[in-house]
Design a protein around this motif. Structure first.
Motif, mmCIF file in Angstrom:
data_model
loop_
_atom_site.group_PDB
_atom_site.id
_atom_site.type_symbol
_atom_site.label_atom_id
_atom_site.label_comp_id
_atom_site.label_asym_id
_atom_site.label_seq_id
_atom_site.Cartn_x
_atom_site.Cartn_y
_atom_site.Cartn_z
ATOM 1 N N PHE A 68 -38.891 -22.563 -55.302
ATOM 2 C CA PHE A 68 -40.011 -23.475 -55.166
ATOM 3 C C PHE A 68 -41.305 -22.766 -55.537
ATOM 4 N N ALA A 69 -42.347 -23.542 -55.749
ATOM 5 C CA ALA A 69 -43.658 -22.978 -56.076
ATOM 6 C C ALA A 69 -44.159 -22.161 -54.890
ATOM 7 N N TYR A 70 -45.122 -21.303 -55.141
ATOM 8 C CA TYR A 70 -45.661 -20.462 -54.077
ATOM 9 C C TYR A 70 -46.113 -21.309 -52.897
ATOM 10 N N ARG A 71 -45.818 -20.811 -51.719
ATOM 11 C CA ARG A 71 -46.262 -21.451 -50.491
ATOM 12 C C ARG A 71 -46.401 -20.389 -49.404
ATOM 13 N N TYR A 72 -47.077 -20.737 -48.344
ATOM 14 C CA TYR A 72 -47.264 -19.800 -47.241
ATOM 15 C C TYR A 72 -46.902 -20.486 -45.934
ATOM 16 N N GLN A 73 -46.706 -19.681 -44.894
ATOM 17 C CA GLN A 73 -46.327 -20.150 -43.558
ATOM 18 C C GLN A 73 -45.016 -20.934 -43.580
ATOM 19 N N THR A 74 -44.039 -20.411 -44.285
ATOM 20 C CA THR A 74 -42.721 -21.040 -44.313
ATOM 21 C C THR A 74 -41.911 -20.589 -43.100
ATOM 22 N N PHE A 75 -40.679 -21.046 -42.998
ATOM 23 C CA PHE A 75 -39.767 -20.588 -41.957
ATOM 24 C C PHE A 75 -38.472 -20.145 -42.618
ATOM 25 N N ALA A 76 -37.703 -19.340 -41.902
ATOM 26 C CA ALA A 76 -36.403 -18.875 -42.392
ATOM 27 C C ALA A 76 -35.463 -18.752 -41.201
ATOM 28 N N PHE A 77 -34.189 -19.102 -41.421
ATOM 29 C CA PHE A 77 -33.179 -18.982 -40.373
ATOM 30 C C PHE A 77 -31.807 -18.906 -41.029
#
Length: 107
Positions: A68-77
């Motif tokens: 995906f395009a650049y983004r911030y404050q994502t989550f991961a699990f």
């Protein structure tokens, strides 16, 4: 982990001995990052970037970017052995604050 002010230190906690061990520094500064463990390795993501930490040789490698395009404050699990990365705010070149809802499985 790394932070935008230049703190790159990485530490590993040994719960059986109640001690912290210094590891090789993270390769560059980043903020709003997230991490997860998968197949015995550590991963740190920010935007499209994904870095893999190899415990066996105490090293960091840049790996395939998230789709995906650049983004911030994502989550991961990780669920049932499969890592997922998603959410956050998409960052167009001239504006902030565009929340997203998509989630990607990282292979």
């Amino acid at each position: 982990g790394a932070h935008s002010d230049g703190i790159f230190g990485v530490w590993m906690y040994h719960h059986d001995r109640n001690v912290w061990e210094r590891k090789n520094d993270f390769p560059h500064a980043m903020n709003f990052s997230e991490g997860f463990s998968f197949n015995g390795n550590g991963f740190v993501t920010q935007g499209r970037q994904v870095w893999k930490y190899n415990l066996q040789n105490d090293s960091w490698d840049s790996v395939d970017a998230v789709g995906f395009a650049y983004r911030y404050q994502t989550f991961a699990f990780v669920v049932e052995g499969k890592p997922y990365i998603g959410g956050g705010d998409a960052v167009p070149p001239d504006a902030w604050g565009n929340p997203t809802r998509n989630v990607y499985r990282y292979d």
